[in-house]
Design an enzyme around this catalytic site. Structure first.
Site, PDB file in Angstrom:
ATOM      1  N   ALA A  86      62.717  53.941  48.608  1.00  0.00           N
ATOM      2  CA  ALA A  86      62.232  54.635  49.814  1.00  0.00           C
ATOM      3  C   ALA A  86      62.942  55.970  50.032  1.00  0.00           C
ATOM      4  O   ALA A  86      64.148  56.100  49.818  1.00  0.00           O
ATOM      5  CB  ALA A  86      62.378  53.781  51.064  1.00  0.00           C
ATOM      6  N   GLY A  87      62.142  56.914  50.473  1.00  0.00           N
ATOM      7  CA  GLY A  87      62.665  58.218  50.862  1.00  0.00           C
ATOM      8  C   GLY A  87      62.700  59.251  49.755  1.00  0.00           C
ATOM      9  O   GLY A  87      62.943  60.435  50.005  1.00  0.00           O
TER      10      GLY A  87
ATOM     11  N   ASN B  34      56.716  55.418  45.887  1.00  0.00           N
ATOM     12  CA  ASN B  34      55.260  55.371  45.988  1.00  0.00           C
ATOM     13  C   ASN B  34      54.719  56.719  46.482  1.00  0.00           C
ATOM     14  O   ASN B  34      54.051  57.453  45.759  1.00  0.00           O
ATOM     15  CB  ASN B  34      54.845  54.234  46.922  1.00  0.00           C
ATOM     16  CG  ASN B  34      53.350  53.946  46.915  1.00  0.00           C
ATOM     17  OD1 ASN B  34      52.919  52.855  47.255  1.00  0.00           O
ATOM     18  ND2 ASN B  34      52.495  54.879  46.537  1.00  0.00           N
ATOM     19  N   SER B  35      55.086  57.069  47.721  1.00  0.00           N
ATOM     20  CA  SER B  35      54.508  58.269  48.340  1.00  0.00           C
ATOM     21  C   SER B  35      54.765  59.532  47.520  1.00  0.00           C
ATOM     22  O   SER B  35      53.893  60.405  47.443  1.00  0.00           O
ATOM     23  CB  SER B  35      55.088  58.466  49.749  1.00  0.00           C
ATOM     24  OG  SER B  35      54.883  57.331  50.533  1.00  0.00           O
TER      25      SER B  35
ATOM     26  N   GLY C 204      58.515  56.861  53.211  1.00  0.00           N
ATOM     27  CA  GLY C 204      57.455  57.853  53.350  1.00  0.00           C
ATOM     28  C   GLY C 204      57.894  59.222  53.840  1.00  0.00           C
ATOM     29  O   GLY C 204      57.057  60.091  54.037  1.00  0.00           O
TER      30      GLY C 204
ATOM     31  N   LYS D 236      59.748  41.622  46.817  1.00  0.00           N
ATOM     32  CA  LYS D 236      60.400  42.779  47.441  1.00  0.00           C
ATOM     33  C   LYS D 236      60.471  42.473  48.924  1.00  0.00           C
ATOM     34  O   LYS D 236      59.465  42.512  49.623  1.00  0.00           O
ATOM     35  CB  LYS D 236      59.611  44.063  47.179  1.00  0.00           C
ATOM     36  CG  LYS D 236      60.245  45.281  47.814  1.00  0.00           C
ATOM     37  CD  LYS D 236      59.345  46.499  47.776  1.00  0.00           C
ATOM     38  CE  LYS D 236      59.951  47.587  48.650  1.00  0.00           C
ATOM     39  NZ  LYS D 236      59.039  48.713  48.821  1.00  0.00           N
TER      40      LYS D 236
END
Lengths: 65, 264
Positions: B186-187, B208-209, B159, B98
């Protein structure tokens, strides 16, 4: 001679190899190594000489996103 | 059943999940299981021989039996990313990487110039590159032309949980690169964000977050799994076209109490 491992200074004897540095540092478990920004594969540790002021990175797995 | 294709590897789950920020390694393990994901992202950091906590995380990740997707988080130049990818390949025994090359610390926006340079070098070195990039069509085209079969534009900065900040750009990338495996990375904040991307025809979601920082990460992981399935099926089913005027769904023929003279 003095060089840095993971941004920490260490003293090591002249004519040392990367293998000596790794042992003195105490690296364990899974890790990979870069010397002055260049990857060095495991099979080359013993044949790779180090010099004063070299910058060595010893990295291990962590969680990531 | 539709599958996600990552450089020839067929995966039944379209969710790729990060291993960071969970309240504990056990919660991480449970959340990954609940997500159904078969791909877990992870990273490399400087080893401290006196600090053993990283070993436990690594053991948990290994026990999950997922495909590993190491990242190059923290790299700011193509050279750094190239070296870190080589180190990752040796440790994790995978060609997948990645690719992250950050150009701005404030919003962790990828540096498109260094990203292209790194992708080119890594592909030449035999890596299967999954670049994290902005939602810029031309950048995505360039990455695809270099040989990136998988491209991962952001929904919004890492994040933030702001969702798909520019749906138009993401839809355009999907339309213009029909052969690429596209993953929003992301986001993502809510399951509905993931569902929206999948309804556009995206192939997968990397997050993830959104799971790790939920009050209940395990429950949220399941919610994301279902939202991604819902979005995938909606895309395959074909969403109806939008209309600007109302159109009755109940048949008008035989409408009760209707009389010609009262109609307008």
């Amino acid at each position: 001679m003095r060089l840095t491992v993971n941004n920490q200074p260490i003293e090591i004897g002249d004519n040392s190899t990367l293998s000596c540095v790794i042992t003195q540092f105490g690296a364990g478990g899974q890790f990979a190594v870069a010397l002055n920004g260049e990857f060095v594969s495991k099979q080359n540790y013993q044949q790779t000489p180090v010099s004063a002021n070299d910058k060595i990175e010893i990295l291990s797995p962590i969680q990531g996103g | 059943m539709s599958t996600l294709n990552i450089y020839g590897t067929e995966l039944s789950s379209r969710l790729l999940i990060g291993s960071a920020l969970y309240p504990s390694p056990q919660v991480m393990k449970d959340a990954v299981k609940a997500s159904g994901s078969e791909v877990v992202t992870l990273s490399l950091r400087r080893q401290n021989p006196h600090e053993q906590s990283g070993k436990k995380i690594w053991q948990y990740i290994q026990q999950m039996g997922c495909h590993l997707l190491p990242n190059t988080a923290g790299c700011k130049t193509a050279d750094e990313a190239y070296t870190l990818a080589q180190m990752s390949r040796e440790i994790f025994n995978t060609d997948w990487i990645k690719l992250e090359v950050i150009g701005d610390d404030y919003n962790l926006q990828p540096d498109p110039i260094e990203l292209l340079k790194a992708a080119d070098s890594l592909i030449r070195a035999g890596f299967k590159v999954l670049p994290y990039c902005t939602d810029d069509l031309v950048l995505c085209q360039r990455l695809y032309d270099l040989g990136c079969e998988v491209i991962m534009p952001w929904g919004s900065p890492i994040g933030t949980g702001l969702g798909l900040m520019n749906a138009y750009n993401l839809e355009t990338i999907r339309v213009r690169l029909p052969q690429a495996t596209l993953i929003v990375d992301a986001g993502i904040g809510r399951p509905s964000d993931a569902c929206q991307a999948m309804e556009m025809g995206y192939d997968g979601i990397l997050l993830n977050s959104a799971v790790a920082l939920a009050d209940n990460p395990v429950l949220m992981a399941g919610a994301f799994a279902r939202s991604i399935d819902a979005g995938t099926q909606a895309y395959l089913a074909g969403v109806m076209p939008q209309r600007q005027t109302a159109n009755p769904s109940t048949p008008t023929l035989g409408t009760p109490f209707w009389h010609q003279e009262r109609s307008t």
